[in-house]
Scaffold this motif. Structure first.
Motif, PDB file in Angstrom:
ATOM      1  N   TYR A  47      -9.909  41.888  46.283  1.00 20.30           N
ATOM      2  CA  TYR A  47     -10.015  41.585  44.867  1.00 20.30           C
ATOM      3  C   TYR A  47     -11.130  42.379  44.196  1.00 20.30           C
ATOM      4  N   PHE A  48     -12.190  42.654  44.938  1.00 18.86           N
ATOM      5  CA  PHE A  48     -13.251  43.506  44.397  1.00 18.86           C
ATOM      6  C   PHE A  48     -12.712  44.904  44.103  1.00 18.86           C
ATOM      7  N   ALA A  49     -11.893  45.429  45.026  1.00 22.57           N
ATOM      8  CA  ALA A  49     -11.307  46.747  44.833  1.00 22.57           C
ATOM      9  C   ALA A  49     -10.319  46.753  43.675  1.00 22.57           C
ATOM     10  N   VAL A  50      -9.541  45.675  43.543  1.00 18.21           N
ATOM     11  CA  VAL A  50      -8.583  45.576  42.438  1.00 18.21           C
ATOM     12  C   VAL A  50      -9.316  45.579  41.099  1.00 18.21           C
ATOM     13  N   VAL A  51     -10.396  44.794  41.020  1.00 15.88           N
ATOM     14  CA  VAL A  51     -11.159  44.726  39.770  1.00 15.88           C
ATOM     15  C   VAL A  51     -11.846  46.059  39.485  1.00 15.88           C
ATOM     16  N   LEU A  52     -12.463  46.641  40.521  1.00 13.45           N
ATOM     17  CA  LEU A  52     -13.228  47.874  40.336  1.00 13.45           C
ATOM     18  C   LEU A  52     -12.320  49.059  40.042  1.00 13.45           C
TER      19      LEU A  52
END
Length: 309
Positions: free
Chosen positions: A200-205
């Motif tokens: 989810y961090f990668a999706v947001v970033l």
């Protein structure tokens, strides 16, 4: 390694669309046709942009790379799917599943970065036309492409590496037509908190960052187009962005629908359909969108085929 984790020596099961044997030939024909159309369409875009001297521009440089990534993107999943449909098998090895996940994430993220870079290219061309050749020089374009590939490769490697740390049960059934990352991770028998957080961090970033960049570029583009006095000038400026904007809308809408539908674990069929839309249908439609909306590409293809005749 936790007890019972012998998945590395066994196969994962891809449940696919349907278990009815009579539908398998139909599905095989549909996906084979889509794969061939995608390969042909994107190859024609690459040939048109490389073979014609009129296309030695950053916009077409990135477009040819986008077509190449789309070919790789669809080739990550469809060939294995076709083999399974033809052999009436649903199995994929543990190593094959990890490999498929790695390259799927790699090409998906590279696709996103290329769409963002193309939006920036249009921003510079329309908002700063006098500085366009200086800003979008070959060295800078090559650097943008290199950075896109490196970040995508590192991100994909991190996700795949984190999957290696989790344990799976002896029989893993994936309600999908390929090893989709979120599906595989949620089938693990061990703790996946770190995997989910990184995902989810990668999706947001990545997703949020690139989408913000695209929206910012187009907000500036719209402002510049509105300032143009002539109707013909406005139309010409907008026409250079229409194809890219259509592809961006198609890709982001379908890919976001996958994550929205993944929140509902009860509707696996909708997740499969949504994944097919952005991983198979989008790469197939991209060449048509660009060729139909771009007169230069249509003329280049016509000249290419006349030469061949």
């Amino acid at each position: 390694m936790e007890p019972g984790n012998d998945t590395r020596n066994s196969d994962f099961i891809l449940l696919g669309f349907s278990e009815e044997a009579r539908l398998q030939p139909f599905l095989f024909g549909v996906f084979l046709s889509m794969y061939l159309v995608t390969m042909l369409g994107n190859l024609l875009i690459i040939v048109a942009t490389i073979s014609d001297s009129l296309f030695q521009m950053p916009m077409y440089f990135f477009l040819s790379n986008l077509s190449f990534v789309d070919i790789c993107f669809i080739s990550t999943t469809v060939p294995k799917m076709l083999v399974n449909l033809q052999t009436h098998s649903k199995a994929i090895t543990y190593e094959g599943c990890l490999t498929q996940m790695y390259f799927f994430v790699l090409f998906a993220i590279t696709d996103i970065f290329l769409l963002t870079v193309m939006a920036y290219d249009r921003f510079v061309a329309i908002c700063h036309p006098l500085h366009y050749t200086v800003v979008m020089n070959p060295q800078f374009c090559g650097l943008l492409l290199l950075v896109s590939w490196v970040i995508s490769a590192l991100n994909s490697f991190l996700h795949t590496l984190l999957v290696l740390r989790v344990s799976f049960c002896t029989r893993v059934e994936i309600s999908h037509i390929f090893c989709e990352f979120t599906q595989v991770v949620h089938l693990a028998c061990s703790d996946i908190f770190l995997n989910v957080m990184v995902m989810y961090f990668a999706v947001v970033l990545v997703g949020g960052g690139t989408l913000s960049g695209i929206l910012y570029s187009y907000s500036k583009i719209v402002s510049s187009i509105r300032a143009i006095s002539s109707v013909q000038g406005k139309y010409k400026a907008f026409s250079t962005c229409a194809s890219h904007l259509s592809v961006v809308s198609l890709f982001y809408c379908t890919s976001f629908s996958v994550y929205l539908s993944s929140a509902s674990k009860q509707n696996s069929h909708s997740r499969v359909v949504a994944s097919v839309m952005y991983s198979i249908v989008t790469p197939m439609l991209n060449p048509f969108i660009y060729s139909l909306k771009n007169k230069d590409i249509k003329r280049a293809l016509q000249r290419f085929f006349r030469v061949k005749e």
